[in-house]
Design an enzyme around this catalytic site. Sequence first.
Site, PDB file in Angstrom:
ATOM      1  N   ASP A   1      -2.245 -42.811 -29.677  1.00 41.10           N
ATOM      2  CA  ASP A   1      -2.082 -44.399 -30.767  1.00 41.10           C
ATOM      3  C   ASP A   1      -3.622 -44.740 -29.998  1.00 41.10           C
ATOM      4  O   ASP A   1      -4.345 -44.510 -29.114  1.00 41.10           O
ATOM      5  CB  ASP A   1      -1.142 -45.111 -29.720  1.00 41.10           C
ATOM      6  CG  ASP A   1      -0.381 -46.306 -30.610  1.00 41.10           C
ATOM      7  OD1 ASP A   1      -0.566 -46.494 -31.592  1.00 41.10           O
ATOM      8  OD2 ASP A   1      -0.209 -47.207 -29.948  1.00 41.10           O
TER       9      ASP A   1
ATOM     10  N   ASP B   1       2.325 -45.966 -26.598  1.00 42.97           N
ATOM     11  CA  ASP B   1       3.091 -47.128 -25.878  1.00 42.97           C
ATOM     12  C   ASP B   1       4.084 -47.465 -25.706  1.00 42.97           C
ATOM     13  O   ASP B   1       5.253 -48.230 -25.494  1.00 42.97           O
ATOM     14  CB  ASP B   1       1.890 -48.147 -25.814  1.00 42.97           C
ATOM     15  CG  ASP B   1       1.898 -49.160 -27.047  1.00 42.97           C
ATOM     16  OD1 ASP B   1       3.361 -48.507 -27.824  1.00 42.97           O
ATOM     17  OD2 ASP B   1       1.072 -49.481 -27.553  1.00 42.97           O
TER      18      ASP B   1
ATOM     19  N   ASP C   1       5.912 -45.960 -31.901  1.00 43.18           N
ATOM     20  CA  ASP C   1       5.465 -45.088 -32.204  1.00 43.18           C
ATOM     21  C   ASP C   1       6.849 -44.361 -31.899  1.00 43.18           C
ATOM     22  O   ASP C   1       6.602 -42.368 -32.013  1.00 43.18           O
ATOM     23  CB  ASP C   1       4.774 -44.594 -30.764  1.00 43.18           C
ATOM     24  CG  ASP C   1       3.134 -45.157 -31.203  1.00 43.18           C
ATOM     25  OD1 ASP C   1       2.619 -45.299 -32.210  1.00 43.18           O
ATOM     26  OD2 ASP C   1       2.632 -46.042 -29.915  1.00 43.18           O
TER      27      ASP C   1
END
Length: 1178
Positions: free
Chosen positions: A502, A867, A871
Site C-alpha cells: 500500500d 496499514d 487492506d
Amino acid sequence: METDGSKLLGDKQNNNYGTVPVLSPRPCMELYGYCRVRWRTVICYLFCILTLGLPFIIFHWKPRLLVLATRRRCSLAEADTLIIKDVFGQTFIVEVQEEHGVDPSLQVDNAGRQRGSAVDGSVALGVGEEDEMKDTIQLHYKQETNVLRYFVFEGMRYIWREQSMDFVKVSSLDEGLTFGEIHKYKSGLSQSDHDNRKLLYGRNEIDVPVKSYGQLLIGEVLNPFYIFQVFSVVLWLCEAYYYYAVCIVIISVISITISLYETRKQSVTLRNMVKMAVSVTVRRTTGEELMMNSVDLVPGDCILLPPGGVLMPCDAALLSGECMVNESMLTGESVPEMKTPLPHGPSVADTVYSSDSHRRHTLFCGTQIIQAKSYLDSEVIAVVTKTGFCTVKGNLISSILHPKPIYFKFYRDSLMFILVLAIFAAIGTIYSIVIHIMYKVGIPKIIITALDVVTIIVPPALPAAMTVGTIYAQSRLKKKGIFCISPPRINVSGKIKMVCFDKTGTLTEEGLDVWGVVPLDSFSFLPIVHDPRSLPDGHFLYSLVACHSVTLLNGHPIGDLMDLKMVESTGWIQEDGDVDPKTKDLFGTKVLSVMKPPILEEQPHGPKHQLPVGILQRFPFSSSLQRMSVIAKLPGDHLPELYMKGAPEMVASLCKPETVPPDFTAMLRQYTEDGYRVLGFAYKPLQSVRTFEEAQSISRESAERDLIFSGFLVMKNVLKPETAPVIYSLRKANIRTVMVTGDNMLTAVNVAKSCHLVEPAEKVFFVNASPPTYDSSATLKFIPSEPTLGEETREGLYQQGAVFLDMGPYCFAMNGKSYAVLSDYFPDLKPKILIHAAVFARMSPEQKTQLVSDFQDLNYCVGMCGDGANDCGALKAADVGISLSDAEASVASPFTSKLSNIECVPIVIREGRCSLETSFEMFKYMAMYSLTQFISVLILYTVDTNLSDFQFLLFDLVITTTVAVLMGRTGPAGELGLKRPLGTLISIPVLGSLIVQTSMILVVQLLSYFLIKAQPWFIPVNTTHTAPMNLPNYENTAVFFVSGFQYLILAVVLSKGYPFRMPLYTNILFLIALLLLLAMMLWITLYPLQFMLSILALKLISDFNFKFVLIGIVAVNFVLALIVETALDHGYLSCIKKLRKKKEPKKIYKKLERQLQGLHSWPPVNQTLYPSRSKHSR
C-alpha cells in the site's frame, strides 16, 4: 439439479458494461446427502466391537468412511448427514438439524410483495430465484408438522430452501434489501415476528467452541503420531528396553499435557475476546421500548443507541442520527469513523443496500460507538441487518478458526519421504526375519525384532523436530515487534517472490501536510497560495473549512488525518451545532456543527473573515465513489450550498464542463508528477434546500451533479526514510515489488520512482482499458508515460513499420477502472500485463484483494504489506500478509508489526528463509539419524545382537534430542540474497545429500565392523550367552563408537550458515553442546570408566591403536561429509542437471517471462486492441 449434491455458489457476477465479459467459474462448496441405514449401522458397530475398536480409530481419522459405512447416498431433501467439500477441496461431515415449532403463518415480506406457495415437503425456506431473493421470505410447511431443516458449518447456519431444493446461507435471506425496505423496520418488529425469526436465525452470538480436556486428550492420543508411540512403547517393553520406554512415556505425557494446556488456553482466550453480551433497547411495533440481552437480537430488530455509546453486538444500518465509531478491531484504522444515516426518500428507495458499499451508514459488530448524536429524531436509531457469524466480525473470527489451508510442497514431500522410509523399514524387516530364522530364533522374538526395525527407521519425533525452526523464528520476530498468529506462514514467507505495498501510511508518512491551494478566477487557475488562511471569503474557502468529516469528542477534534490537516491549515475553529442555543436563530435552521473563523488578531493581513459556516448534511467519503460532500450555509437568508472534495478526475466529471479550466489536466499532471497528492473541489447552490430537514432528505445522486469547479488542494506526502533502502534490498534479492494504492496514478508513479520501485531506466506504460459503450466494444491501449514527445515521434521510438525494436526494461501502470475492464474483457492479455505491472492506482479494497489472487494464479508466492485500513482483504488473501497497524485488527493478518515502516518485510522474509532452511536441515538430520541407527541395528542383527537399552537412550535422548532442540536456534543471515530456499525435498541438493551421506555412513560402519573382526584379540558373539541381546560384545562396541560420532558429524555438516542462516559458531549454546557431546564420545571411546562400560553394556577394548584408527576413520568421514554438503550448497554438482533435457518452467509467470523475452512486438504501443471474444449485449 442432481439429487445427491448441490453447489453453494460464491459471489455474484461482475456488472456488465455492454459487452459480455469473459468470466471464470466461481468457487463453490459442494454438498452430498446421506441418510442412515439401520442394518448397516448395526453391522458396522458390531464389527468395531469384535475388532477391539480399531475401526473407530480409522473413522476418527477419516470420518467420511464412517458415513459411507453406515449411510446410503440420497437427495438433500431427505438427508440427515451431509458430506461437504469446500472451495479448497477439504472434506467435512455435518449433521442436518431440525427446529420444531416454527409458526407457519410467519411471513417476512421485505418488499411488500408475497411470493411462493406451499410445496410438497417438510417445512422449508421458500425463496425465489436469484433475482427474486430479495422479495419474499416465507416458511412453508406440512399440515402435520412445522419443521425447519438446517445445518451449521464453520459457524454459519444454512437452511433448506424447498423451491430450489438446496441449502442457502441464512444471511442471504436479507440480502438485496433496499433502502426503503430497511427504513420500514424503523418501527420495529412485533414480538411474534421476533420469536419466529429467532428460530430461523438462531442466537446472536459468535461462539468459539472450547473442547474439554477429555475431548482434547482423546483427539491428541488418537493422533497417528501418538498411536505409533504407543505401539513403539509396547514393543520396547517386550524387548526389555524398560528405561528407554519409560523415558519416552514421560516425555510424551509432558508433551501432551503442554499441548492440551496451550490449545485450550488459546481457545478460551479467543472465546473471551469475541464473547459479547450487552443490554440493548429495542423498539416493538406497538411503540413499546424494552431492554433485552443482545444475544436475542435478530435481523429486523430496531435498536436505540445511547448517547454515551455502546459496543455493537451486531451489524446494523444507521437510520437516524450520527455516530462516531472506533473500528480498529476490524480495520486496524485507529482514527474514529463518522457514521451517517442511511439516505431516505423516493429517489433512493429502490437502491439496494450493501454493508460493503454503504459502510459509512453501517455499524459493524465488535466496533465501539464512542458517541451517538440525534438530530431530527429524539433517538439514534439503527436496524439490525446481520447477527452472529453472519456479521463482518463473525466472518473474521471464522477465518481465524478455519484458516485457508497452506498447500506447501515441502509438507507434502515430507509425507512422501516418510513413505519411502517405510519401504526401507519393510526391507529391513524382511532382512531381520531372514537373519533370525537362520539363527533359529523363536517366532515371538522374530516378530518383536522385525517390528522394532519399523520404530527405528520411521522417526516418531520427526513432526515435532520440523517445527523447531519455526518456533525459534516466531520468538525472534516477537522480540523485534512482529507478531505471528499463524506459525506455518513463517516457512511460507521464505518463498516470497513478490511483495505488494500500500502507499499512504506504508511507503509514505501517514500524515499529509498542506502544501498550498490553487484557486480559480473566471474559471482559470491562479498561482498556488501556500497559506489557505489568506484566501478571500468565497466558495473555495468555505469548501476547505466545511467539507470534512471532523467531529468533536469531549471538545477535541477527531477524524481523518488529512481532514484534520486541511481544517488546521485554514485556522477555523469547529463547534457543535447544539452548544450555543442562538445557533439555530443565526442560521435560520438547525445545523450539525459550526465552523467559525479565527479571531481577527490571528488572521493574516488582507481581507478578514467574520461569517461562520453551518454544516447541515454530510455525504461521507466512499472509496468506490472517490469523493465526499457536505451541505452548508452561511448565516441569515443565504441559500445552502453543496461543497465537494475528492479525486480531481472524479470531481471534474461531476462539474459543468464549461466551469472546468481548459488546462485542468496539465495543472493536475504538474503537481502529481512531482509526487504531490491533489484533491479537487467544487460547489453548487441548492435552490430546493432551505432547512436542516430538507438537507437530510435530499438524495446524494441529485445533489452531486452539475457542480462548479473551484480549485485544487495540494498536499505533500513524504516517503518514509526506510522505504527506499528496503525496496532496494528486495529488488536486489530479485523479489518483485508492486504498489497498490487508492491514490492518483501520476502521484503513485512519482512515489514509485522516488523509492526506486520503478527504476530510472525503466520505461513506464499506462495501461488504458475502456469499457464498452452501447455502440462500441471495449478497448485497450498501452500509452508511454513520457508526455513531451509527439505521437509520431513516440511511435518511432518503439516501432518501425511492422517491426518493433527492443525497448529495454519497462513496466506497466494502471488504475482500478482499467484493471476491472482488463479482468472482464481481456483475460487472455491480463497475465502478460500483470507480470510487468508495477503500479496500480485508484484501486478499491475489493480490487486489491482480487489483484493478490490474480498474482497467486500466476504461481507467485505473494506477500502483502499495508496499514490495515483498506487492506484487510488483501492481507488475508496473500500468502503472507503483514499489517503495520498496532490496533486490534492484527487478527486480520498472519503477521502484525509494531514497526511503523516496511523494514519488517525483509525481516519476515529472512526469518522465513532461515526457518524453512532449518526445517529442511532438521528433516534431513532426523531422516539420516534414523537411517544411521537402522544401518547399525541391521549390521548387529547379522550377528544376533543389538544396541543396548542405554545405548538407545544415549543416541536418542542425549545426542539427537539436544541437536534437534538447539540446531534451530541459529539466526537468519544478515541480508537477503538472490537465492531462495528449496521448496521441495525432491531435488538434487536434498536427495544427493541423503544418498551420499547415508552411503558414507554405511561404508564407515561396515568398515569398523570388519576391522574389529580382523583384530587378533577379537572374540565373536557368544550366541549362547544368557544376557539380553548377547551383550556386551566387540561388534556392538565398534559400531556404537563409530555411529555415536556419526550423529555429531551429521549435526555439524547439516547446520549450514550460507546463504540463509548465520554461521554455526554464532549459535553459542549449540556449539557448546556439540563440544560437550564430542568430549563425551571421545571419553567413552578412549578412556571409558567401568561404570560407563557397565551401564552402556560395552566391551572393554585395550588396543589404543585400534581406537585411534576408528577415530581416524571418523575424521575422514567428517571431512568427506563436509565436502559433499559444501559442494551441494554452492551448486558444484549442478552439472548433473545439464545431463537432463532442459525442462519447461513449471510456474506460469516464468513461462510468460520466457515467452515475452524475445517478443519485440510486446507491448503494442499506441495501438488499440479489442477483446478476442466480444459481442454487444441485446
